[in-house]
Design a protein around this motif. Structure first.
Motif, short mmCIF file in Angstrom:
data_model
loop_
_atom_site.label_atom_id
_atom_site.label_comp_id
_atom_site.label_asym_id
_atom_site.label_seq_id
_atom_site.Cartn_x
_atom_site.Cartn_y
_atom_site.Cartn_z
N ALA A 177 0.83 -1.20 0.00
CA ALA A 177 0.00 0.00 0.00
C ALA A 177 0.86 1.25 0.00
O ALA A 177 0.59 2.22 -0.72
N GLU A 178 1.91 1.26 0.82
CA GLU A 178 2.82 2.41 0.86
C GLU A 178 3.52 2.59 -0.47
O GLU A 178 3.77 3.73 -0.91
N LEU A 179 3.86 1.48 -1.13
CA LEU A 179 4.46 1.56 -2.45
C LEU A 179 3.55 2.32 -3.41
O LEU A 179 4.00 3.18 -4.17
N MET A 180 2.26 2.01 -3.37
CA MET A 180 1.32 2.69 -4.26
C MET A 180 1.22 4.17 -3.93
O MET A 180 1.12 5.01 -4.84
N ALA A 181 1.24 4.52 -2.66
CA ALA A 181 1.15 5.93 -2.27
C ALA A 181 2.35 6.71 -2.80
O ALA A 181 2.20 7.84 -3.30
N VAL A 182 3.54 6.13 -2.69
CA VAL A 182 4.74 6.81 -3.19
C VAL A 182 4.72 6.89 -4.71
O VAL A 182 5.07 7.93 -5.29
N LEU A 183 4.29 5.83 -5.38
CA LEU A 183 4.26 5.84 -6.84
C LEU A 183 3.22 6.83 -7.37
O LEU A 183 3.41 7.42 -8.44
N ARG A 184 2.13 7.02 -6.65
CA ARG A 184 1.17 8.05 -7.08
C ARG A 184 1.81 9.43 -6.99
O ARG A 184 1.69 10.24 -7.92
N ARG A 185 2.48 9.71 -5.89
CA ARG A 185 3.15 11.00 -5.76
C ARG A 185 4.24 11.16 -6.81
O ARG A 185 4.44 12.26 -7.35
N ALA A 186 4.96 10.08 -7.08
CA ALA A 186 6.00 10.13 -8.11
C ALA A 186 5.39 10.42 -9.48
O ALA A 186 5.96 11.16 -10.29
N SER A 187 4.23 9.84 -9.74
CA SER A 187 3.53 10.09 -11.01
C SER A 187 3.16 11.56 -11.13
O SER A 187 3.34 12.19 -12.19
N HIS A 212 -9.50 -0.12 3.77
CA HIS A 212 -8.08 0.11 4.02
C HIS A 212 -7.78 1.59 3.78
O HIS A 212 -8.40 2.23 2.94
N TRP A 213 -6.82 2.14 4.53
CA TRP A 213 -6.51 3.57 4.39
C TRP A 213 -6.09 3.93 2.97
O TRP A 213 -6.29 5.07 2.51
N ALA A 214 -5.51 2.97 2.24
CA ALA A 214 -5.01 3.25 0.89
C ALA A 214 -5.95 2.73 -0.20
O ALA A 214 -5.55 2.65 -1.36
N ALA A 215 -7.19 2.39 0.15
CA ALA A 215 -8.10 1.77 -0.82
C ALA A 215 -8.27 2.63 -2.08
O ALA A 215 -8.18 2.12 -3.21
N ALA A 216 -8.51 3.92 -1.90
CA ALA A 216 -8.72 4.80 -3.06
C ALA A 216 -7.46 4.91 -3.91
O ALA A 216 -7.52 4.93 -5.15
N SER A 269 -2.09 -0.37 -14.67
CA SER A 269 -1.97 -1.55 -13.78
C SER A 269 -0.77 -1.45 -12.85
O SER A 269 -0.14 -2.46 -12.53
N VAL A 270 -0.46 -0.24 -12.42
CA VAL A 270 0.62 -0.09 -11.43
C VAL A 270 0.28 -0.91 -10.19
O VAL A 270 1.13 -1.61 -9.63
N ALA A 271 -0.97 -0.85 -9.75
CA ALA A 271 -1.45 -1.71 -8.67
C ALA A 271 -2.08 -2.95 -9.30
O ALA A 271 -2.99 -2.84 -10.12
N SER A 272 -1.57 -4.10 -8.92
CA SER A 272 -2.06 -5.35 -9.51
C SER A 272 -2.09 -6.43 -8.44
O SER A 272 -1.47 -6.29 -7.39
N PRO A 273 -2.81 -7.53 -8.68
CA PRO A 273 -2.91 -8.58 -7.66
C PRO A 273 -1.56 -9.22 -7.34
O PRO A 273 -0.60 -9.12 -8.12
N ALA A 293 -3.17 -7.64 -1.05
CA ALA A 293 -2.31 -7.78 0.14
C ALA A 293 -1.66 -6.44 0.49
O ALA A 293 -0.43 -6.31 0.47
N PRO A 294 -2.45 -5.42 0.82
CA PRO A 294 -1.89 -4.08 1.00
C PRO A 294 -0.88 -3.95 2.12
O PRO A 294 0.00 -3.08 2.06
N ASP A 295 -0.98 -4.80 3.13
CA ASP A 295 -0.08 -4.67 4.28
C ASP A 295 1.11 -5.62 4.21
O ASP A 295 1.93 -5.65 5.13
N ASP A 296 1.22 -6.40 3.13
CA ASP A 296 2.39 -7.25 2.95
C ASP A 296 3.57 -6.40 2.49
O ASP A 296 3.40 -5.34 1.88
#
Length: 410
Positions: A321-331, A359-363, A373-377, A386-389
Protein backbone atom coordinates in the motif's frame (compact mmCIF):
# COMPACT_ATOMS: atom_id res chain seq x y z
CA UNK A 1 33.29 -25.79 1.89
CA UNK A 2 33.30 -22.42 3.66
CA UNK A 3 33.51 -20.53 0.37
CA UNK A 4 30.63 -22.52 -1.09
CA UNK A 5 28.56 -21.62 1.96
CA UNK A 6 29.34 -17.95 1.43
CA UNK A 7 28.17 -18.14 -2.17
CA UNK A 8 25.07 -20.06 -1.16
CA UNK A 9 24.36 -17.59 1.62
CA UNK A 10 24.50 -14.67 -0.78
CA UNK A 11 22.07 -16.42 -3.08
CA UNK A 12 19.59 -17.02 -0.29
CA UNK A 13 19.68 -13.51 1.14
CA UNK A 14 16.99 -12.42 -1.27
CA UNK A 15 14.51 -14.94 0.10
CA UNK A 16 14.86 -13.85 3.70
CA UNK A 17 11.78 -11.99 4.87
CA UNK A 18 12.30 -11.85 8.61
CA UNK A 19 15.34 -9.79 9.53
CA UNK A 20 16.34 -8.93 13.03
CA UNK A 21 16.69 -5.34 11.95
CA UNK A 22 19.41 -2.83 12.66
CA UNK A 23 18.80 -0.15 15.23
CA UNK A 24 17.84 3.26 13.87
CA UNK A 25 18.11 5.64 16.82
CA UNK A 26 16.87 9.20 16.56
CA UNK A 27 20.29 10.39 17.67
CA UNK A 28 23.66 8.89 16.70
CA UNK A 29 26.06 8.00 19.51
CA UNK A 30 29.68 6.89 19.72
CA UNK A 31 29.84 3.49 21.41
CA UNK A 32 32.80 1.50 22.70
CA UNK A 33 33.00 -2.15 23.74
CA UNK A 34 34.25 -4.36 26.50
CA UNK A 35 35.21 -8.04 26.40
CA UNK A 36 33.15 -10.61 28.29
CA UNK A 37 33.67 -14.24 29.33
CA UNK A 38 32.89 -16.26 26.20
CA UNK A 39 31.89 -19.30 28.26
CA UNK A 40 29.08 -17.37 29.95
CA UNK A 41 27.16 -16.37 26.84
CA UNK A 42 25.54 -18.35 24.04
CA UNK A 43 23.86 -17.56 20.73
CA UNK A 44 20.88 -19.79 20.01
CA UNK A 45 18.85 -20.52 16.87
CA UNK A 46 15.32 -20.51 18.25
CA UNK A 47 12.54 -22.06 16.13
CA UNK A 48 10.01 -19.51 14.90
CA UNK A 49 9.63 -16.54 12.62
CA UNK A 50 9.04 -16.39 8.89
CA UNK A 51 12.53 -17.70 8.06
CA UNK A 52 12.14 -20.60 10.47
CA UNK A 53 14.50 -19.29 13.17
CA UNK A 54 14.97 -16.34 15.47
CA UNK A 55 18.16 -15.28 17.20
CA UNK A 56 18.33 -15.56 20.99
CA UNK A 57 21.33 -14.62 23.16
CA UNK A 58 21.52 -15.86 26.75
CA UNK A 59 24.13 -14.79 29.33
CA UNK A 60 24.91 -16.45 32.66
CA UNK A 61 25.05 -13.40 34.93
CA UNK A 62 25.25 -15.18 38.32
CA UNK A 63 25.66 -18.85 39.22
CA UNK A 64 22.54 -19.30 41.33
CA UNK A 65 20.88 -21.42 38.62
CA UNK A 66 21.95 -22.60 35.19
CA UNK A 67 20.47 -20.54 32.38
CA UNK A 68 20.80 -23.25 29.71
CA UNK A 69 22.10 -26.76 29.13
CA UNK A 70 23.72 -28.34 26.06
CA UNK A 71 23.62 -31.85 24.63
CA UNK A 72 24.71 -33.70 21.51
CA UNK A 73 26.80 -32.44 18.63
CA UNK A 74 26.42 -31.36 15.00
CA UNK A 75 24.24 -29.56 15.98
CA UNK A 76 24.52 -28.95 19.71
CA UNK A 77 21.00 -28.96 21.16
CA UNK A 78 20.18 -26.31 23.73
CA UNK A 79 17.63 -26.41 26.53
CA UNK A 80 16.90 -22.78 27.55
CA UNK A 81 16.42 -23.45 31.26
CA UNK A 82 15.76 -19.78 32.03
CA UNK A 83 12.28 -20.29 30.60
CA UNK A 84 11.41 -22.41 33.65
CA UNK A 85 12.09 -19.87 36.43
CA UNK A 86 12.27 -16.16 37.19
CA UNK A 87 15.71 -15.42 35.78
CA UNK A 88 15.90 -11.79 36.97
CA UNK A 89 19.44 -11.10 38.16
CA UNK A 90 20.54 -14.61 37.16
CA UNK A 91 20.37 -14.66 33.35
CA UNK A 92 20.56 -12.02 30.69
CA UNK A 93 18.55 -12.38 27.50
CA UNK A 94 18.45 -10.55 24.16
CA UNK A 95 15.82 -11.36 21.54
CA UNK A 96 15.90 -8.55 18.97
CA UNK A 97 17.99 -5.76 17.47
CA UNK A 98 17.65 -3.66 20.61
CA UNK A 99 19.81 -6.31 22.29
CA UNK A 100 22.47 -7.21 19.71
CA UNK A 101 24.33 -5.98 16.65
CA UNK A 102 27.60 -6.33 14.73
CA UNK A 103 30.90 -4.59 15.49
CA UNK A 104 33.95 -4.91 13.22
CA UNK A 105 37.38 -3.31 13.55
CA UNK A 106 36.13 -0.98 16.27
CA UNK A 107 33.13 0.21 14.26
CA UNK A 108 29.57 -0.20 15.50
CA UNK A 109 27.63 -1.43 12.46
CA UNK A 110 24.13 -1.39 13.96
CA UNK A 111 22.97 1.07 11.30
CA UNK A 112 24.62 -0.79 8.43
CA UNK A 113 23.88 -4.47 9.01
CA UNK A 114 20.91 -6.55 10.08
CA UNK A 115 21.16 -10.05 11.52
CA UNK A 116 19.30 -13.03 10.11
CA UNK A 117 19.32 -16.78 10.59
CA UNK A 118 19.08 -18.66 7.30
CA UNK A 119 18.86 -22.41 6.67
CA UNK A 120 21.26 -23.39 3.87
CA UNK A 121 22.39 -26.88 2.83
CA UNK A 122 21.53 -28.53 6.15
CA UNK A 123 23.07 -25.75 8.20
CA UNK A 124 21.65 -22.67 9.89
CA UNK A 125 23.87 -19.65 9.31
CA UNK A 126 24.00 -16.48 11.39
CA UNK A 127 24.54 -13.75 8.82
CA UNK A 128 25.00 -10.01 8.70
CA UNK A 129 23.03 -8.49 5.81
CA UNK A 130 23.99 -4.97 4.67
CA UNK A 131 21.36 -2.26 4.33
CA UNK A 132 23.31 -1.09 1.29
CA UNK A 133 22.31 -3.39 -1.60
CA UNK A 134 25.87 -3.01 -2.94
CA UNK A 135 27.33 -4.49 0.24
CA UNK A 136 28.36 -8.07 0.90
CA UNK A 137 26.76 -10.49 3.33
CA UNK A 138 28.87 -11.63 6.28
CA UNK A 139 28.75 -15.09 7.84
CA UNK A 140 29.25 -14.89 11.61
CA UNK A 141 28.43 -18.38 12.87
CA UNK A 142 26.62 -21.65 12.19
CA UNK A 143 24.82 -24.51 13.92
CA UNK A 144 26.86 -27.26 12.20
CA UNK A 145 23.73 -29.20 11.39
CA UNK A 146 19.98 -28.84 11.62
CA UNK A 147 17.34 -30.39 13.83
CA UNK A 148 14.05 -29.52 15.43
CA UNK A 149 14.36 -27.40 18.55
CA UNK A 150 16.87 -24.92 19.92
CA UNK A 151 20.41 -25.13 18.53
CA UNK A 152 23.71 -23.58 19.58
CA UNK A 153 25.29 -21.18 17.09
CA UNK A 154 29.06 -21.66 17.03
CA UNK A 155 30.80 -18.44 16.06
CA UNK A 156 33.34 -18.61 13.27
CA UNK A 157 36.99 -18.21 14.41
CA UNK A 158 37.17 -14.48 13.60
CA UNK A 159 34.21 -13.69 15.86
CA UNK A 160 33.58 -13.33 19.60
CA UNK A 161 31.00 -11.84 21.97
CA UNK A 162 31.49 -8.45 23.60
CA UNK A 163 29.26 -5.81 25.14
CA UNK A 164 28.52 -2.24 24.19
CA UNK A 165 29.70 0.54 26.47
CA UNK A 166 28.86 4.22 26.53
CA UNK A 167 30.98 6.76 28.42
CA UNK A 168 32.52 3.93 30.43
CA UNK A 169 29.20 2.31 31.39
CA UNK A 170 28.60 -1.29 30.31
CA UNK A 171 25.25 -1.67 28.58
CA UNK A 172 23.13 -4.78 28.12
CA UNK A 173 23.60 -4.72 24.33
CA UNK A 174 25.65 -7.60 22.91
CA UNK A 175 28.07 -7.30 20.02
CA UNK A 176 29.12 -9.98 17.59
CA UNK A 177 32.66 -8.68 17.34
CA UNK A 178 35.48 -9.17 14.85
CA UNK A 179 38.85 -7.43 14.63
CA UNK A 180 38.53 -7.56 10.85
CA UNK A 181 37.04 -4.60 8.99
CA UNK A 182 33.68 -5.00 7.31
CA UNK A 183 33.73 -5.25 3.51
CA UNK A 184 34.41 -1.78 2.17
CA UNK A 185 35.26 -0.40 5.62
CA UNK A 186 38.61 0.67 7.04
CA UNK A 187 37.43 0.54 10.64
CA UNK A 188 37.81 3.20 13.32
CA UNK A 189 38.96 3.28 16.89
CA UNK A 190 36.52 5.84 18.19
CA UNK A 191 33.19 4.10 17.63
CA UNK A 192 30.64 4.69 14.95
CA UNK A 193 28.39 7.73 14.77
CA UNK A 194 25.91 6.10 12.44
CA UNK A 195 25.05 6.43 8.80
CA UNK A 196 25.79 4.44 5.70
CA UNK A 197 27.92 5.79 2.89
CA UNK A 198 27.18 2.93 0.54
CA UNK A 199 25.33 2.82 -2.76
CA UNK A 200 21.70 2.39 -3.67
CA UNK A 201 19.05 0.14 -5.08
CA UNK A 202 18.74 2.10 -8.31
CA UNK A 203 21.32 2.40 -11.05
CA UNK A 204 24.40 0.34 -11.79
CA UNK A 205 26.99 1.77 -9.45
CA UNK A 206 29.26 0.40 -6.76
CA UNK A 207 28.95 -3.36 -6.95
CA UNK A 208 25.57 -3.70 -8.60
CA UNK A 209 25.33 -5.23 -12.01
CA UNK A 210 23.45 -4.01 -15.04
CA UNK A 211 23.13 -7.52 -16.45
CA UNK A 212 19.52 -8.56 -16.98
CA UNK A 213 20.35 -12.29 -16.97
CA UNK A 214 19.92 -13.16 -13.32
CA UNK A 215 19.90 -16.80 -12.28
CA UNK A 216 17.14 -16.29 -9.72
CA UNK A 217 14.38 -14.73 -11.88
CA UNK A 218 13.96 -17.40 -14.57
CA UNK A 219 10.52 -18.40 -13.27
CA UNK A 220 9.55 -15.02 -11.80
CA UNK A 221 6.31 -13.58 -13.16
CA UNK A 222 7.96 -10.17 -13.29
CA UNK A 223 11.13 -11.30 -15.09
CA UNK A 224 10.43 -9.40 -18.38
CA UNK A 225 9.73 -6.17 -16.48
CA UNK A 226 12.76 -6.66 -14.24
CA UNK A 227 14.95 -7.03 -17.33
CA UNK A 228 13.45 -3.91 -18.90
CA UNK A 229 13.90 -1.91 -15.68
CA UNK A 230 17.52 -3.01 -15.46
CA UNK A 231 18.02 -2.02 -19.08
CA UNK A 232 16.70 1.46 -18.30
CA UNK A 233 19.19 1.70 -15.46
CA UNK A 234 16.98 2.53 -12.50
CA UNK A 235 17.34 -0.80 -10.76
CA UNK A 236 20.13 -3.35 -10.73
CA UNK A 237 21.18 -6.74 -9.45
CA UNK A 238 24.02 -7.93 -7.25
CA UNK A 239 27.38 -8.44 -8.90
CA UNK A 240 28.84 -10.76 -6.27
CA UNK A 241 26.51 -13.63 -7.19
CA UNK A 242 24.67 -12.36 -10.30
CA UNK A 243 21.28 -12.40 -8.57
CA UNK A 244 18.40 -9.97 -8.46
CA UNK A 245 16.97 -11.26 -5.16
CA UNK A 246 13.36 -10.73 -6.26
CA UNK A 247 11.82 -11.70 -2.92
CA UNK A 248 13.89 -9.29 -0.84
CA UNK A 249 11.71 -6.68 0.84
CA UNK A 250 12.22 -3.08 -0.25
CA UNK A 251 13.07 -0.60 2.51
CA UNK A 252 11.85 2.99 2.62
CA UNK A 253 15.19 4.48 1.61
CA UNK A 254 15.63 1.92 -1.16
CA UNK A 255 12.21 2.84 -2.54
CA UNK A 256 13.18 6.51 -2.59
CA UNK A 257 16.30 5.63 -4.59
CA UNK A 258 14.38 3.35 -6.94
CA UNK A 259 11.71 5.96 -7.70
CA UNK A 260 14.08 8.90 -8.13
CA UNK A 261 16.38 6.93 -10.42
CA UNK A 262 13.36 6.03 -12.57
CA UNK A 263 12.13 9.63 -12.71
CA UNK A 264 15.46 10.66 -14.20
CA UNK A 265 14.13 9.11 -17.40
CA UNK A 266 11.44 11.79 -17.70
CA UNK A 267 12.41 14.76 -19.83
CA UNK A 268 12.35 17.92 -17.77
CA UNK A 269 12.46 16.18 -14.40
CA UNK A 270 15.86 17.74 -13.59
CA UNK A 271 16.49 15.41 -10.67
CA UNK A 272 19.75 16.14 -8.91
CA UNK A 273 20.72 15.49 -5.33
CA UNK A 274 23.96 16.06 -3.43
CA UNK A 275 26.21 13.25 -2.27
CA UNK A 276 26.34 14.96 1.10
CA UNK A 277 23.78 17.17 2.81
CA UNK A 278 24.47 19.69 5.54
CA UNK A 279 21.67 18.68 7.88
CA UNK A 280 19.60 15.60 8.53
CA UNK A 281 16.45 15.41 6.40
CA UNK A 282 14.89 13.45 9.28
CA UNK A 283 16.05 12.82 12.81
CA UNK A 284 17.00 9.21 12.02
CA UNK A 285 18.61 9.90 8.61
CA UNK A 286 22.14 11.07 9.28
CA UNK A 287 23.52 13.68 6.89
CA UNK A 288 26.30 11.25 5.92
CA UNK A 289 23.96 8.36 5.18
CA UNK A 290 24.09 7.12 1.56
CA UNK A 291 20.40 7.93 1.05
CA UNK A 292 20.31 11.32 2.79
CA UNK A 293 20.46 13.44 -0.38
CA UNK A 294 17.78 11.40 -2.09
CA UNK A 295 15.52 11.34 0.95
CA UNK A 296 15.89 15.11 1.24
CA UNK A 297 15.00 15.61 -2.44
CA UNK A 298 11.99 13.28 -2.17
CA UNK A 299 10.82 15.04 0.98
CA UNK A 300 11.20 18.53 -0.49
CA UNK A 301 9.27 17.49 -3.60
CA UNK A 302 6.52 15.79 -1.58
CA UNK A 303 7.24 12.35 -3.01
CA UNK A 304 7.66 10.89 0.49
CA UNK A 305 6.89 12.04 3.99
CA UNK A 306 8.06 11.05 7.44
CA UNK A 307 6.28 10.18 10.66
CA UNK A 308 4.75 12.49 13.24
CA UNK A 309 7.68 11.94 15.59
CA UNK A 310 10.08 13.41 13.02
CA UNK A 311 11.56 10.10 11.89
CA UNK A 312 11.69 8.52 8.45
CA UNK A 313 12.56 4.92 9.42
CA UNK A 314 14.82 4.43 6.37
CA UNK A 315 15.41 0.72 6.93
CA UNK A 316 11.79 -0.20 7.57
CA UNK A 317 10.17 -2.40 4.93
CA UNK A 318 7.67 -0.74 2.63
CA UNK A 319 4.19 -2.27 2.38
CA UNK A 320 2.48 -2.73 -0.95
CA UNK A 321 0.00 0.00 0.00
CA UNK A 322 2.82 2.41 0.86
CA UNK A 323 4.46 1.56 -2.45
CA UNK A 324 1.32 2.69 -4.26
CA UNK A 325 1.15 5.93 -2.27
CA UNK A 326 4.74 6.81 -3.19
CA UNK A 327 4.26 5.84 -6.84
CA UNK A 328 1.17 8.05 -7.08
CA UNK A 329 3.15 11.00 -5.76
CA UNK A 330 6.00 10.13 -8.11
CA UNK A 331 3.53 10.09 -11.01
CA UNK A 332 2.27 13.54 -10.07
CA UNK A 333 5.84 14.82 -9.84
CA UNK A 334 6.66 13.33 -13.24
CA UNK A 335 3.62 14.89 -14.89
CA UNK A 336 4.46 18.29 -13.41
CA UNK A 337 8.03 17.92 -14.68
CA UNK A 338 6.57 17.44 -18.17
CA UNK A 339 4.64 20.71 -17.82
CA UNK A 340 1.31 18.93 -17.37
CA UNK A 341 -1.35 19.07 -14.70
CA UNK A 342 -0.61 16.43 -12.02
CA UNK A 343 -3.85 14.56 -12.66
CA UNK A 344 -3.46 10.85 -13.30
CA UNK A 345 -5.54 9.73 -16.28
CA UNK A 346 -6.54 6.06 -16.05
CA UNK A 347 -5.62 3.92 -19.03
CA UNK A 348 -7.91 1.01 -18.20
CA UNK A 349 -10.85 0.12 -15.93
CA UNK A 350 -9.94 0.06 -12.24
CA UNK A 351 -9.59 -3.34 -10.61
CA UNK A 352 -11.69 -4.59 -7.74
CA UNK A 353 -9.56 -6.19 -5.04
CA UNK A 354 -11.02 -8.50 -2.41
CA UNK A 355 -8.94 -7.21 0.53
CA UNK A 356 -8.66 -3.43 0.23
CA UNK A 357 -12.11 -2.34 1.34
CA UNK A 358 -11.88 0.06 4.31
CA UNK A 359 -8.08 0.11 4.02
CA UNK A 360 -6.51 3.57 4.39
CA UNK A 361 -5.01 3.25 0.89
CA UNK A 362 -8.10 1.77 -0.82
CA UNK A 363 -8.72 4.80 -3.06
CA UNK A 364 -5.04 5.08 -3.97
CA UNK A 365 -4.79 1.40 -4.84
CA UNK A 366 -7.90 1.57 -6.99
CA UNK A 367 -6.61 4.68 -8.75
CA UNK A 368 -3.20 3.12 -9.43
CA UNK A 369 -4.81 -0.08 -10.73
CA UNK A 370 -6.39 1.97 -13.52
CA UNK A 371 -3.08 3.76 -14.15
CA UNK A 372 -1.34 1.20 -16.38
CA UNK A 373 -1.97 -1.55 -13.78
CA UNK A 374 0.62 -0.09 -11.43
CA UNK A 375 -1.45 -1.71 -8.67
CA UNK A 376 -2.06 -5.35 -9.51
CA UNK A 377 -2.91 -8.58 -7.66
CA UNK A 378 -0.27 -10.55 -5.79
CA UNK A 379 1.87 -12.31 -8.41
CA UNK A 380 -0.64 -11.10 -11.04
CA UNK A 381 -3.24 -13.73 -10.14
CA UNK A 382 -6.49 -13.69 -8.20
CA UNK A 383 -8.09 -10.66 -6.57
CA UNK A 384 -5.88 -10.14 -3.49
CA UNK A 385 -3.73 -7.05 -3.34
CA UNK A 386 -2.31 -7.78 0.14
CA UNK A 387 -1.89 -4.08 1.00
CA UNK A 388 -0.08 -4.67 4.28
CA UNK A 389 2.39 -7.25 2.95
CA UNK A 390 5.96 -6.15 2.35
CA UNK A 391 6.68 -4.93 -1.17
CA UNK A 392 9.31 -7.15 -2.78
CA UNK A 393 12.01 -6.12 -5.24
CA UNK A 394 10.35 -7.90 -8.16
CA UNK A 395 7.02 -6.11 -7.80
CA UNK A 396 8.72 -2.86 -6.82
CA UNK A 397 10.69 -2.86 -10.08
CA UNK A 398 7.66 -3.83 -12.17
CA UNK A 399 5.29 -1.31 -10.59
CA UNK A 400 7.84 1.49 -10.92
CA UNK A 401 8.37 0.63 -14.58
CA UNK A 402 4.62 0.75 -15.21
CA UNK A 403 4.39 4.11 -13.46
CA UNK A 404 7.23 5.50 -15.58
CA UNK A 405 5.64 4.32 -18.81
CA UNK A 406 2.26 5.75 -17.88
CA UNK A 407 3.70 9.16 -17.01
CA UNK A 408 5.56 9.25 -20.34
CA UNK A 409 2.45 8.20 -22.29
CA UNK A 410 -0.03 10.62 -20.71
Amino acid sequence: MKHSLVRAAAAFVGSAILTLGAIAPAKAYSFDETDINQDRVIAIAQPGGLTGYQLLIVEQVTDRRKCWSESGSNPVRVDPLLATFDFTGICGRATDSNGFSIRMAGTDLALKYSLILQSIDGNVLLMGIPSDPNGKAIIIGRTNGNTNGFMKITLDPAWRFSKRTYQGKVLGHFYFTSSQAAPGETGNTGGNTGGNTGGNTGGNTGGNTGSSTFRDIATDIYAPEIKEAVGLGFVAGFAQDNTFRPQLAVTREQLVSLVLESLKGIQGANITFPNNVSTRPYSDVDSTRWSAGKVQFARDNKIVSGYQDGTFKPMQSVTRAELMAVLRRASEFGLSARGMQPNLVGKEPPKTFSDTQNHWAAAIITQMSAYCSVASPVNEVGTRFAPDDAAKRNYGAAATLRMLKCVKAQ
